[in-house]
Motif scaffolding. Structure first.
Motif, mmCIF file in Angstrom:
data_model
loop_
_atom_site.group_PDB
_atom_site.id
_atom_site.type_symbol
_atom_site.label_atom_id
_atom_site.label_comp_id
_atom_site.label_asym_id
_atom_site.label_seq_id
_atom_site.Cartn_x
_atom_site.Cartn_y
_atom_site.Cartn_z
ATOM 1 N N ALA A 104 -0.921 7.110 -7.504
ATOM 2 C CA ALA A 104 -1.684 7.704 -6.397
ATOM 3 C C ALA A 104 -1.616 9.236 -6.438
ATOM 4 C CB ALA A 104 -1.142 7.192 -5.070
ATOM 5 N N ALA A 105 -1.348 9.795 -7.612
ATOM 6 C CA ALA A 105 -1.065 11.237 -7.737
ATOM 7 C C ALA A 105 -2.153 12.133 -7.149
ATOM 8 C CB ALA A 105 -0.841 11.585 -9.206
ATOM 9 N N HIS A 106 -3.369 11.652 -7.101
ATOM 10 C CA HIS A 106 -4.463 12.531 -6.639
ATOM 11 C C HIS A 106 -4.996 12.117 -5.263
ATOM 12 C CE1 HIS A 106 -6.835 15.922 -7.724
ATOM 13 N NE2 HIS A 106 -7.984 15.305 -7.604
ATOM 14 N N ILE A 107 -4.275 11.229 -4.610
ATOM 15 C CA ILE A 107 -4.751 10.738 -3.306
ATOM 16 C C ILE A 107 -4.026 11.453 -2.181
ATOM 17 C CG2 ILE A 107 -5.009 8.700 -1.832
ATOM 18 C CD1 ILE A 107 -5.017 6.990 -4.335
ATOM 19 N N THR A 108 -4.766 12.148 -1.343
ATOM 20 C CA THR A 108 -4.175 12.803 -0.168
ATOM 21 C C THR A 108 -5.246 12.951 0.909
ATOM 22 O OG1 THR A 108 -2.884 14.706 0.595
ATOM 23 C CG2 THR A 108 -4.610 15.169 -1.022
ATOM 24 N N GLY A 109 -4.804 12.989 2.137
ATOM 25 C CA GLY A 109 -5.762 13.176 3.245
ATOM 26 C C GLY A 109 -6.673 11.983 3.466
ATOM 27 N N THR A 110 -6.249 10.820 3.009
ATOM 28 C CA THR A 110 -7.121 9.644 3.063
ATOM 29 C C THR A 110 -6.517 8.562 3.955
ATOM 30 O OG1 THR A 110 -7.844 10.085 0.821
ATOM 31 C CG2 THR A 110 -8.187 7.852 1.616
ATOM 32 N N GLU A 111 -7.342 7.950 4.770
ATOM 33 C CA GLU A 111 -6.863 6.830 5.588
ATOM 34 C C GLU A 111 -7.083 5.529 4.827
ATOM 35 O OE1 GLU A 111 -8.634 7.025 9.766
ATOM 36 O OE2 GLU A 111 -9.661 8.577 8.648
ATOM 37 N N ILE A 112 -6.141 4.635 4.913
ATOM 38 C CA ILE A 112 -6.352 3.293 4.361
ATOM 39 C C ILE A 112 -6.030 2.281 5.462
ATOM 40 C CG2 ILE A 112 -5.678 1.606 2.600
ATOM 41 C CD1 ILE A 112 -4.859 3.905 0.794
ATOM 42 N N TYR A 113 -6.988 1.499 5.814
ATOM 43 C CA TYR A 113 -6.765 0.466 6.831
ATOM 44 C C TYR A 113 -6.297 -0.800 6.143
ATOM 45 C CZ TYR A 113 -9.441 3.586 9.848
ATOM 46 O OH TYR A 113 -9.870 4.659 10.554
ATOM 47 N N VAL A 114 -5.257 -1.380 6.671
ATOM 48 C CA VAL A 114 -4.756 -2.645 6.120
ATOM 49 C C VAL A 114 -4.922 -3.662 7.248
ATOM 50 C CG1 VAL A 114 -2.808 -3.764 4.964
ATOM 51 C CG2 VAL A 114 -3.084 -1.287 4.795
ATOM 52 N N VAL A 121 0.838 -1.204 0.000
ATOM 53 C CA VAL A 121 0.000 0.000 0.000
ATOM 54 C C VAL A 121 0.872 1.252 0.000
ATOM 55 C CG1 VAL A 121 -1.727 1.295 1.302
ATOM 56 C CG2 VAL A 121 -1.900 -1.174 1.136
ATOM 57 N N ILE A 122 1.935 1.227 0.795
ATOM 58 C CA ILE A 122 2.845 2.384 0.833
ATOM 59 C C ILE A 122 3.472 2.583 -0.549
ATOM 60 C CG2 ILE A 122 4.922 3.377 1.894
ATOM 61 C CD1 ILE A 122 2.661 3.063 3.919
ATOM 62 N N GLY A 123 3.837 1.462 -1.181
ATOM 63 C CA GLY A 123 4.412 1.542 -2.534
ATOM 64 C C GLY A 123 3.445 2.208 -3.505
ATOM 65 N N PHE A 124 2.204 1.807 -3.412
ATOM 66 C CA PHE A 124 1.176 2.410 -4.272
ATOM 67 C C PHE A 124 1.065 3.912 -3.988
ATOM 68 C CE2 PHE A 124 -3.341 3.756 -4.178
ATOM 69 C CZ PHE A 124 -3.533 3.876 -5.542
ATOM 70 N N LEU A 125 1.023 4.284 -2.691
ATOM 71 C CA LEU A 125 0.895 5.710 -2.334
ATOM 72 C C LEU A 125 2.106 6.512 -2.809
ATOM 73 C CD1 LEU A 125 -0.625 5.502 1.277
ATOM 74 C CD2 LEU A 125 -1.767 6.281 -0.818
ATOM 75 N N ALA A 126 3.272 5.847 -2.831
ATOM 76 C CA ALA A 126 4.500 6.534 -3.244
ATOM 77 C C ALA A 126 4.560 6.729 -4.754
ATOM 78 C CB ALA A 126 5.716 5.733 -2.773
ATOM 79 N N SER A 127 3.733 5.986 -5.470
ATOM 80 C CA SER A 127 3.837 5.990 -6.940
ATOM 81 C C SER A 127 2.958 7.061 -7.573
ATOM 82 C CB SER A 127 3.402 4.624 -7.474
ATOM 83 O OG SER A 127 1.991 4.523 -7.399
ATOM 84 N N ASP A 128 3.186 7.316 -8.852
ATOM 85 C CA ASP A 128 2.368 8.290 -9.579
ATOM 86 C C ASP A 128 0.934 7.799 -9.751
ATOM 87 O OD1 ASP A 128 4.441 9.991 -9.700
ATOM 88 O OD2 ASP A 128 5.039 9.484 -11.750
#
Ligand code: NAI
Length: 262
Positions: free
Chosen positions: A243-253, A234-241
């Motif tokens: 996820a360019a428009h994702i911010t301020g969002t919680e993701i529970y794993v 999930v962190i890898g996805f958030l670090a990638s382009d």
């Protein structure tokens, strides 16, 4: 004896839906005891009359109406208008638990019934009360629940929880929209409260879906903990382009562990 907040609501007018029992009854008593003139609305006429008998002060109003029916609410508000011409306090409280059962067994009509009372009723009540609330501004309180907002492990209460979650969104949307009219909208989320709500509750076959209340249990994996790699993915996805428009969002794993509340 428990201390109580002393309120002065003298000269104010109020409408309480579901005022015939439980939380609505207690609210009607509190408002009337604090000096407000109260309209008690409920679909149960006997309960309305019982509530009225117990209210302090006079000039209160009894309204038999089903909050899911637009005509009923309209007629009830005409009676409020004839009596007071304005409304200062609106308490949207009427609600039912409805049918709690496995999703695959929930009839569409059962889903609709819960939504009609809890959500359409909320919409209709506030919408149709707007002209009266706008006269002097006012306070709207919606009674939602911890179900659907903080708690998701009442198995089978899907329609109820969704109706309650939607009430929170409804209150926030309307709080913003109605602020210029000096109408405040708030939402109260009670936990288990001793009332007659069991009478509006039908539970079917919940043993088929209820999970064991075991501390730390992970429903998705029958108890097995997740792996560090699953968090890393999930962190890898958030670090990638991607996820360019994702911010301020919680993701529970967590494999639904936190939804179970263990
Ligand atoms: P209750 O069953 O004691 O009282 C509800 C009242 O609403 C009854 O007098 C009933 O006749 C009336 N009502 C139901 N459907 C109606 C309709 N279509 N039109 C007009 N009146 C209608 O229940 P309670 O516990 O006082 O519930 C009040 C609110 O509190 C509900 O919205 C419920 O979801 C909420 N709540 C209750 C909790 C509890 O543990 N009792 C916990 C969290 C939220």
């Amino acid at each position: 004896m428990m201390g109580k907040v002393a309120l002065d609501l003298g000269g104010k007018t109020a409408l309480v839906t579901g005022g015939g029992s439980g939380i609505g009854l207690a609210i009607a008593e509190l408002l009337a005891g604090s000096g407000a003139s109260v309209a008690v609305l409920d679909r149960n006429e006997t309960a309305v009359n019982e509530t009225l008998k117990g209210l302090k002060g006079d000039g209160h109003l009894g309204l038999e109406a089903d909050v899911a029916r637009e005509q009923d609410i309209q007629k009830a508000l005409v009676r409020c208008q004839e009596r007071w011409a304005h409304l200062d306090i609106l308490v949207i409280n009427a609600g039912i638990n409805g049918v709690w059962c496995p999703l695959g067994e929930l009839e569409t009509a059962e889903w609709d019934q819960t939504m009609a009372v809890n959500l359409r009723g909320t919409f209709l009540t506030l919408k149709l009360a707007l002209p009266l609330l706008r006269q002097r501004g006012g306070s709207v309180s919606v009674v939602a629940s911890i179900n659907g907002t903080r708690m998701f492990n009442n198995y089978g209460a899907t329609a109820y929880a969704c109706s309650k979650a939607a009430q929170v969104a409804f209150a926030k949307m309307t709080a913003l929209e109605l602020a210029p009219d000096r109408i405040r909208v708030n939402v109260v989320c009670p936990g288990a409260i001793d009332t007659n709500i069991d009478q509006s509750t039908t539970m079917r076959n919940l043993e088929k879906i209820a999970l064991p209340p075991k501390k730390g249990y992970v429903p998705l994996t029958k108890g097995k903990a997740g792996t560090a790699e699953q968090v890393a993915q999930v962190i890898g996805f958030l670090a990638s382009d991607a996820a360019a428009h994702i911010t301020g969002t919680e993701i529970y794993v967590d494999g639904a562990q936190s939804l179970l509340g263990t």
